[in-house]
Design a protein around this motif. Structure first.
Motif, PDB file in Angstrom:
ATOM      1  N   MET A 113      -0.494   1.219 -10.181  1.00 37.46           N
ATOM      2  CA  MET A 113      -0.833  -0.176 -10.234  1.00 37.46           C
ATOM      3  C   MET A 113      -0.852  -0.722  -8.818  1.00 37.46           C
ATOM      4  N   THR A 114      -1.892  -1.407  -8.454  1.00 35.72           N
ATOM      5  CA  THR A 114      -1.954  -2.011  -7.129  1.00 35.72           C
ATOM      6  C   THR A 114      -1.497  -3.451  -7.218  1.00 35.72           C
TER       7      THR A 114
ATOM      8  N   SER B  80      -3.072  -6.014  -6.733  1.00 32.46           N
ATOM      9  CA  SER B  80      -4.057  -6.894  -7.350  1.00 32.46           C
ATOM     10  C   SER B  80      -4.200  -6.656  -8.846  1.00 32.46           C
ATOM     11  N   THR B  81      -3.576  -5.637  -9.354  1.00 29.30           N
ATOM     12  CA  THR B  81      -3.652  -5.333 -10.773  1.00 29.30           C
ATOM     13  C   THR B  81      -2.595  -6.127 -11.531  1.00 29.30           C
ATOM     14  N   THR B  82      -3.034  -6.793 -12.563  1.00 27.41           N
ATOM     15  CA  THR B  82      -2.096  -7.543 -13.387  1.00 27.41           C
ATOM     16  C   THR B  82      -1.474  -6.596 -14.403  1.00 27.41           C
TER      17      THR B  82
ATOM     18  N   LYS C  94      -0.026  -5.043 -17.737  1.00 21.34           N
ATOM     19  CA  LYS C  94      -0.341  -5.259 -19.147  1.00 21.34           C
ATOM     20  C   LYS C  94       0.801  -6.038 -19.798  1.00 21.34           C
TER      21      LYS C  94
ATOM     22  N   ASN D 176       1.914   0.709 -17.595  1.00 19.56           N
ATOM     23  CA  ASN D 176       1.513   0.080 -16.340  1.00 19.56           C
ATOM     24  C   ASN D 176       1.570   1.021 -15.144  1.00 19.56           C
TER      25      ASN D 176
END
Length: 170
Positions: free
Chosen positions: A1-2, A4-6, A8, A114
């Motif tokens: 997960m970066t 900028s990734t929301t 889950k 995630n």
């Protein structure tokens, strides 16, 4: 997960489980932050209830150790069992959010959804896995999701992780 990734959320987790054909039951309850809270407030949800330890070693390898809520774990010795590089410590809240998409108090095996890059090694305690049903937070500590032990293993594999089952509790 970066960054900028929301992460889950509960609804996305439950949809993922449904896509896998995994039946679960989810019970809503007030937020639970500790095992004591959980035992007092969750009611009578059958099955094994989890306690989760988000750990890191000196080489920044991360581990999620999921045990029965009553289990005792020797944090001074667990690194020998889980393959860590030296002693382990608790992972920081920032790493917990980055890797599993949850906050302290809501740590859960379901957080693996995630961890797209599979940076977290999962260790399921053998004693916990003796339960036919396992209960864990569905990415929030305001609910408990019940899942069959074999289906939990299917979920873990579907997230790209290996389910390592070891006797880690005393």
């Amino acid at each position: 997960m970066t960054a900028s990734t929301t992460p889950k959320i509960r609804a996305e987790l439950l949809a993922f489980l449904a896509e896998l054909g995994i039946p679960v039951t989810t019970h809503d309850h007030p937020p639970l932050y500790t095992v004591t809270d959980s035992q007092a407030l969750r009611g009578t949800i059958p099955g094994g209830h989890t306690k989760n330890l988000f750990l890191k070693d000196k080489k920044d390898s991360f581990f999620l150790v999921t045990v029965d809520e009553e289990a005792t774990v020797d944090l001074r010795q667990i690194h020998h069992l889980i393959g860590a590089s030296g002693r382990v410590s608790f992972g920081k809240p920032e790493a917990l959010m980055e890797l599993l998409g949850v906050v302290p108090g809501a740590v859960t095996v379901f957080g693996l959804i995630n961890d797209a890059s599979a940076r977290v090694k999962l260790v399921l305690d053998a004693t916990l896995m003796e339960n036919a049903v396992i209960n864990a937070h569905p990415l929030t500590n305001e609910a408990t999701t019940s899942i069959a032990n074999a289906d939990l293993l299917r979920f873990v594999e579907a997230t790209g992780h290996d389910a390592v089952i070891l006797k880690v509790s005393g």
